[in-house]
Design a protein around this motif. Structure first.
Motif, PDB file in Angstrom:
ATOM      1  N   PRO A  43      16.790 -18.997  -5.270  1.00 31.67           N
ATOM      2  CA  PRO A  43      15.430 -19.537  -4.419  1.00 31.67           C
ATOM      3  C   PRO A  43      14.604 -18.170  -4.019  1.00 31.67           C
ATOM      4  N   GLY A  44      15.177 -17.021  -3.651  1.00 31.59           N
ATOM      5  CA  GLY A  44      14.521 -16.009  -3.269  1.00 31.59           C
ATOM      6  C   GLY A  44      13.604 -15.482  -4.433  1.00 31.59           C
ATOM      7  N   MET A  45      13.922 -15.540  -5.677  1.00 30.70           N
ATOM      8  CA  MET A  45      13.087 -15.300  -6.547  1.00 30.70           C
ATOM      9  C   MET A  45      12.149 -16.143  -6.873  1.00 30.70           C
ATOM     10  N   ARG A  46      12.325 -17.473  -6.668  1.00 33.93           N
ATOM     11  CA  ARG A  46      11.131 -18.568  -6.762  1.00 33.93           C
ATOM     12  C   ARG A  46      10.168 -18.179  -5.487  1.00 33.93           C
ATOM     13  N   GLU A  47      10.720 -17.806  -4.418  1.00 39.10           N
ATOM     14  CA  GLU A  47       9.733 -17.694  -3.327  1.00 39.10           C
ATOM     15  C   GLU A  47       8.934 -16.239  -3.390  1.00 39.10           C
ATOM     16  N   ARG A  48       9.423 -15.330  -3.930  1.00 36.51           N
ATOM     17  CA  ARG A  48       8.956 -13.905  -3.727  1.00 36.51           C
ATOM     18  C   ARG A  48       8.426 -13.761  -5.120  1.00 36.51           C
ATOM     19  N   ILE A  49       8.592 -14.286  -6.216  1.00 38.26           N
ATOM     20  CA  ILE A  49       8.173 -13.596  -7.636  1.00 38.26           C
ATOM     21  C   ILE A  49       7.313 -14.804  -8.188  1.00 38.26           C
ATOM     22  N   ASP A  50       5.946 -14.755  -8.467  1.00 39.94           N
ATOM     23  CA  ASP A  50       5.144 -15.895  -9.023  1.00 39.94           C
ATOM     24  C   ASP A  50       5.527 -16.357 -10.463  1.00 39.94           C
ATOM     25  N   ALA A  51       5.207 -17.463 -10.710  1.00 36.63           N
ATOM     26  CA  ALA A  51       5.374 -18.099 -11.849  1.00 36.63           C
ATOM     27  C   ALA A  51       5.202 -17.304 -13.281  1.00 36.63           C
ATOM     28  N   ALA A  52       4.086 -16.500 -13.322  1.00 31.09           N
ATOM     29  CA  ALA A  52       3.842 -15.755 -14.403  1.00 31.09           C
ATOM     30  C   ALA A  52       4.940 -14.904 -14.695  1.00 31.09           C
ATOM     31  N   ARG A  53       5.287 -14.175 -13.566  1.00 25.64           N
ATOM     32  CA  ARG A  53       6.247 -12.974 -13.548  1.00 25.64           C
ATOM     33  C   ARG A  53       7.555 -13.676 -14.164  1.00 25.64           C
ATOM     34  N   ARG A  54       7.853 -14.760 -13.444  1.00 23.96           N
ATOM     35  CA  ARG A  54       9.213 -15.277 -13.678  1.00 23.96           C
ATOM     36  C   ARG A  54       9.036 -15.904 -15.274  1.00 23.96           C
ATOM     37  N   GLU A  55       8.017 -16.281 -15.808  1.00 25.30           N
ATOM     38  CA  GLU A  55       7.971 -16.496 -17.266  1.00 25.30           C
ATOM     39  C   GLU A  55       8.402 -15.101 -18.180  1.00 25.30           C
ATOM     40  N   GLN A  56       7.579 -14.145 -17.754  1.00 25.74           N
ATOM     41  CA  GLN A  56       7.866 -12.884 -18.470  1.00 25.74           C
ATOM     42  C   GLN A  56       9.389 -12.361 -18.110  1.00 25.74           C
ATOM     43  N   LEU A  57      10.146 -12.652 -17.248  1.00 26.90           N
ATOM     44  CA  LEU A  57      11.335 -12.416 -16.932  1.00 26.90           C
ATOM     45  C   LEU A  57      12.215 -13.170 -17.806  1.00 26.90           C
ATOM     46  N   GLY A  58      11.968 -14.407 -18.098  1.00 26.49           N
ATOM     47  CA  GLY A  58      12.512 -15.672 -18.845  1.00 26.49           C
ATOM     48  C   GLY A  58      12.623 -15.056 -20.505  1.00 26.49           C
ATOM     49  N   GLU A  59      11.436 -14.362 -20.830  1.00 28.23           N
ATOM     50  CA  GLU A  59      11.439 -13.890 -22.184  1.00 28.23           C
ATOM     51  C   GLU A  59      12.239 -12.756 -22.113  1.00 28.23           C
ATOM     52  N   ALA A  60      12.227 -11.764 -21.026  1.00 26.34           N
ATOM     53  CA  ALA A  60      13.010 -10.751 -21.344  1.00 26.34           C
ATOM     54  C   ALA A  60      14.519 -11.001 -21.121  1.00 26.34           C
ATOM     55  N   PHE A  61      14.739 -12.052 -20.282  1.00 22.05           N
ATOM     56  CA  PHE A  61      16.498 -12.504 -20.108  1.00 22.05           C
ATOM     57  C   PHE A  61      16.585 -12.785 -21.507  1.00 22.05           C
ATOM     58  N   LEU A  62      16.013 -13.841 -22.111  1.00 20.40           N
ATOM     59  CA  LEU A  62      16.472 -14.472 -23.158  1.00 20.40           C
ATOM     60  C   LEU A  62      16.729 -13.316 -24.376  1.00 20.40           C
ATOM     61  N   ALA A  63      15.872 -12.338 -24.266  1.00 18.89           N
ATOM     62  CA  ALA A  63      15.999 -11.220 -25.447  1.00 18.89           C
ATOM     63  C   ALA A  63      16.970 -10.437 -25.206  1.00 18.89           C
ATOM     64  N   VAL A  64      17.584  -9.866 -24.116  1.00 15.95           N
ATOM     65  CA  VAL A  64      18.830  -9.154 -23.643  1.00 15.95           C
ATOM     66  C   VAL A  64      19.777 -10.213 -24.019  1.00 15.95           C
ATOM     67  N   ARG A  65      19.813 -11.256 -23.522  1.00 11.24           N
ATOM     68  CA  ARG A  65      21.049 -12.254 -23.748  1.00 11.24           C
ATOM     69  C   ARG A  65      21.572 -12.401 -25.230  1.00 11.24           C
ATOM     70  N   GLU A  66      20.229 -12.687 -26.027  1.00 14.24           N
ATOM     71  CA  GLU A  66      20.517 -12.638 -27.627  1.00 14.24           C
ATOM     72  C   GLU A  66      21.111 -11.489 -27.991  1.00 14.24           C
ATOM     73  N   GLU A  67      20.613 -10.362 -27.649  1.00 11.46           N
ATOM     74  CA  GLU A  67      21.126  -9.089 -28.022  1.00 11.46           C
ATOM     75  C   GLU A  67      22.458  -8.985 -27.691  1.00 11.46           C
ATOM     76  N   HIS A  68      23.150  -9.609 -26.631  1.00  9.30           N
ATOM     77  CA  HIS A  68      24.540  -9.407 -26.260  1.00  9.30           C
ATOM     78  C   HIS A  68      25.496 -10.622 -26.667  1.00  9.30           C
ATOM     79  N   LEU A  69      24.741 -11.620 -27.454  1.00 10.68           N
ATOM     80  CA  LEU A  69      25.651 -12.713 -28.014  1.00 10.68           C
ATOM     81  C   LEU A  69      26.606 -12.022 -29.012  1.00 10.68           C
TER      82      LEU A  69
END
Length: 184
Positions: free
Chosen positions: A116-142
């Motif tokens: 909830p803190g991230m939704r409140e303090r980080i804008d939607a565009a940045r959360r999208e960027q973080l989503g891309e980065a999250f999925l890339a690192v997650r895939e790297e570690h699968l």
């Protein structure tokens, strides 16, 4: 579009809960599902640690990040224990229950504070960027298991809990230092 990192994290949480339920209630599936569960847990954790937690810290959530990282350290240790325990042994249910309880506690807290803190303090565009980065690192570690952690992963964990001097420590010493942090 990849998706909001918060939504991606929540999706992984629900999948882990589904795997936990199957592992707890269908013992005949344990041998095949333990590596699936531990690799998802490991990949998810490494992606949060390297991409999400630093962004959450920058957005004013330092205390939440430190607490969440310590819970990840505990979950890593428990996941190693589960992976090393014979799924057909009498001890397996107890070891699995420890991991499930620790991860469920972490998920509840993360979903009540960090996300909830991230939704409140980080804008939607940045959360999208973080989503891309999250999925890339997650895939790297699968495919990784908890014991496959690298020195760089340990250094990121150390940064997330505020341990200084991590880069100058040998890997084993740093791992021991982080294990001590998890116990605090």
């Amino acid at each position: 579009m990849t998706g909001d990192v918060v939504d991606l994290i929540l999706k992984d949480h629900r999948e882990l809960e589904r795997l936990f339920d199957t592992l707890l209630n269908e013992p005949d599936k344990r041998a095949g599902l333990v590596p699936v569960m531990t690799t998802l847990l490991t990949a998810h954790s490494r992606a949060e640690e390297s991409e999400v937690y630093p962004a959450a810290r920058e957005a004013g959530g330092a205390d939440d990040v430190e607490h969440s990282q310590k819970e990840h350290l505990e979950a890593d240790a428990l996941a190693k224990k589960v992976a090393a325990t014979d799924p057909d042994s009498d001890d397996f249910g107890t070891v699995l229950r420890e991991l499930v309880d620790a991860v469920k506690h972490h998920v509840e807290e993360e979903e009540q504070t960090v996300l909830p803190g991230m939704r409140e303090r980080i804008d939607a565009a940045r959360r999208e960027q973080l989503g891309e980065a999250f999925l890339a690192v997650r895939e790297e570690h699968l495919g990784d298991q908890p014991a496959d952690i690298t020195k760089a992963d340990l250094e990121q964990q150390a940064a997330n809990v505020g341990v200084t001097g991590a880069s100058s420590m040998p890997k084993d010493e740093l791992a021991d230092k982080l294990a001590q942090e998890a116990e605090r």
